[in-house]
Design a protein around this motif. Structure first.
Motif, PDB file in Angstrom:
ATOM      1  N   GLY A   1      -4.003   4.876  -4.716  1.00 47.53           N
ATOM      2  CA  GLY A   1      -4.553   4.704  -3.373  1.00 47.53           C
ATOM      3  C   GLY A   1      -4.387   5.931  -2.511  1.00 47.53           C
ATOM      4  O   GLY A   1      -4.269   7.053  -2.990  1.00 47.53           O
ATOM      5  N   ARG A   2      -4.351   5.719  -1.186  1.00 46.68           N
ATOM      6  CA  ARG A   2      -4.305   6.809  -0.229  1.00 46.68           C
ATOM      7  C   ARG A   2      -2.975   7.544  -0.289  1.00 46.68           C
ATOM      8  O   ARG A   2      -1.926   6.944  -0.548  1.00 46.68           O
ATOM      9  CB  ARG A   2      -4.524   6.267   1.179  1.00 46.68           C
ATOM     10  N   PRO A   3      -2.981   8.869  -0.035  1.00 46.67           N
ATOM     11  CA  PRO A   3      -1.721   9.630  -0.021  1.00 46.67           C
ATOM     12  C   PRO A   3      -0.766   9.107   1.041  1.00 46.67           C
ATOM     13  O   PRO A   3      -1.172   8.512   2.044  1.00 46.67           O
ATOM     14  CB  PRO A   3      -2.177  11.057   0.305  1.00 46.67           C
ATOM     15  N   MET A   4       0.538   9.355   0.829  1.00 53.00           N
ATOM     16  CA  MET A   4       1.558   8.849   1.726  1.00 53.00           C
ATOM     17  C   MET A   4       1.334   9.300   3.160  1.00 53.00           C
ATOM     18  O   MET A   4       1.441   8.514   4.103  1.00 53.00           O
ATOM     19  CB  MET A   4       2.939   9.308   1.241  1.00 53.00           C
ATOM     20  N   ARG A   5       0.980  10.556   3.358  1.00 49.46           N
ATOM     21  CA  ARG A   5       0.849  11.084   4.715  1.00 49.46           C
ATOM     22  C   ARG A   5      -0.315  10.454   5.475  1.00 49.46           C
ATOM     23  O   ARG A   5      -0.364  10.544   6.709  1.00 49.46           O
ATOM     24  CB  ARG A   5       0.688  12.602   4.683  1.00 49.46           C
ATOM     25  N   SER A   6      -1.258   9.839   4.774  1.00 45.53           N
ATOM     26  CA  SER A   6      -2.389   9.211   5.455  1.00 45.53           C
ATOM     27  C   SER A   6      -2.128   7.747   5.785  1.00 45.53           C
ATOM     28  O   SER A   6      -2.976   7.093   6.400  1.00 45.53           O
ATOM     29  CB  SER A   6      -3.654   9.328   4.595  1.00 45.53           C
ATOM     30  N   GLN A   7      -0.958   7.228   5.408  1.00 46.16           N
ATOM     31  CA  GLN A   7      -0.606   5.848   5.722  1.00 46.16           C
ATOM     32  C   GLN A   7      -0.190   5.765   7.195  1.00 46.16           C
ATOM     33  O   GLN A   7       0.735   6.453   7.636  1.00 46.16           O
ATOM     34  CB  GLN A   7       0.526   5.369   4.819  1.00 46.16           C
TER      35      GLN A   7
ATOM     36  N   SER B   1       1.017   4.185  -2.792  1.00 48.20           N
ATOM     37  CA  SER B   1       0.912   5.620  -2.528  1.00 48.20           C
ATOM     38  C   SER B   1       2.040   6.382  -3.221  1.00 48.20           C
ATOM     39  O   SER B   1       1.825   7.452  -3.800  1.00 48.20           O
ATOM     40  CB  SER B   1       0.968   5.886  -1.019  1.00 48.20           C
TER      41      SER B   1
ATOM     42  N   ARG C   1       0.827  -1.210   0.000  1.00 46.40           N
ATOM     43  CA  ARG C   1       0.000   0.000   0.000  1.00 46.40           C
ATOM     44  C   ARG C   1       0.860   1.257   0.000  1.00 46.40           C
ATOM     45  O   ARG C   1       0.527   2.240  -0.670  1.00 46.40           O
ATOM     46  CB  ARG C   1      -0.939  -0.011   1.210  1.00 46.40           C
ATOM     47  N   ILE C   2       1.965   1.221   0.732  1.00 49.54           N
ATOM     48  CA  ILE C   2       2.862   2.376   0.772  1.00 49.54           C
ATOM     49  C   ILE C   2       3.502   2.610  -0.592  1.00 49.54           C
ATOM     50  O   ILE C   2       3.595   3.740  -1.079  1.00 49.54           O
ATOM     51  CB  ILE C   2       3.932   2.176   1.863  1.00 49.54           C
TER      52      ILE C   2
END
Length: 308
Positions: free
Chosen positions: A250-256, A245, A241-242
């Motif tokens: 998918g989700r932005p890096m800072r939201s991981q 990003s 997932r990272i």
């Protein structure tokens, strides 16, 4: 201008024909001296000699490691650094807008040299006294690079697939992912004490996967402080997932949840929690350490920017 062309003849994309074409193109408008590197650290010595003389620009034709060595020799001097892509990935050359073809990039460089405004002063990161242009890493990514360098004879032909293979091989067999390996002490007094590996960036992207950039910290630029990215997991699915990003999926890096990102950092310290860890600087594996002291030094290197 007076140019010194430093050539790493062992670099993945450097050929005899290409070097001759590049040398002739540069010599059409400038006084060019050519020097070939013969060992690790040689480009630094050549750059120091150029800075002590009357050389205006050192042009590094090779991979990111050759460029890093030249930058370390020129930091703090009036001699500018220029790059031509000769390696397998050429992260920094592509970051500043050069095409990945060394002969086409020579045309871009010549155009830049005709504009005085194309030479600008940038900041560098440092780790234990060694400067870096785009990033340094402690832990897993350095272990991956160590595996690639053990198969250096394949880099010219395999390129990015070799890095992908080394990444999986390192995850499965060559890196202890059973527990956190490092802690990061930040200047605000906070500590990240559950890191499995970490990168410190002076620019973005971190690297390229084929033509796709991996953006770990888009805020990292050559005129700002450092960015640190600490990975707090080595589990396979969270890592995927990272990576997604970083590729813009998918989700932005800072939201991981399993990544700690800090920006505009002037200094930080990475401490091993249990024995020495591998580290890399601008894509070169430099050995192992237990403490890595990072800093940012603004306005220390004159750089030829093709897009300026």
């Amino acid at each position: 201008m007076r140019l010194l062309l430093i050539v790493n003849t062992s670099a993945s994309s450097v050929t005899t024909r290409g070097r001759v074409v590049i040398q002739k193109a540069l010599a059409a408008d400038h006084a060019v001296e050519v020097a070939e590197t013969s060992r690790r650290g040689h480009a630094t010595r050549l750059a120091i000699g150029a800075a002590a003389g009357s050389t205006d620009v050192v042009v590094a034709l090779g991979g990111d490691g050759t460029l890093n060595e030249a930058a370390n020799g020129l930091a703090g001097s009036r001699t500018a650094l220029a790059t031509l892509p000769g390696g397998s990935t050429n992260v920094f050359a592509r970051t500043i807008g050069l095409t990945n073809d060394p002969i086409e990039a020579t045309g871009q460089l010549l155009a830049a040299l005709s504009r005085p405004a194309a030479i600008r002063t940038i900041g560098l990161g440092s780790v234990n006294g060694r400067y870096f242009l785009f990033n340094a890493g402690v832990g897993f990514d350095a272990a991956v690079i160590a595996q690639v360098e053990r198969r250096s004879e394949l880099k010219r032909w395999a390129g990015h697939p070799l890095f992908v293979y080394a990444g999986f091989a390192t995850w499965f067999r060559h890196y202890d992912r059973s527990r956190p390996r490092l802690a990061i002490d930040l200047p605000d007094g906070s500590t990240v004490d559950d890191g499995y590996f970490a990168m410190v960036l002076n620019s973005d992207p971190y690297t390229f996967l084929g033509n796709r950039p991996l953006h770990l910290a888009p805020e990292a630029t050559l005129d700002r402080g450092l960015a640190s990215v600490t990975f707090r997991t080595m589990s396979f699915l969270p890592l995927l997932r990272i990576v997604g990003s970083a590729l813009g999926i998918g989700r932005p890096m800072r939201s991981q949840r399993k990544v700690d990102v800090r920006t505009d950092v002037e200094k930080l310290t990475i401490r091993s929690l249990d024995g020495p860890l591998p580290y890399q600087v601008d894509g070169d594996h430099l050995g192992e350490l237990e403490v890595a002291s990072f800093g940012h030094e603004p306005d220390v290197l004159r750089l030829v920017m093709p897009g300026a």
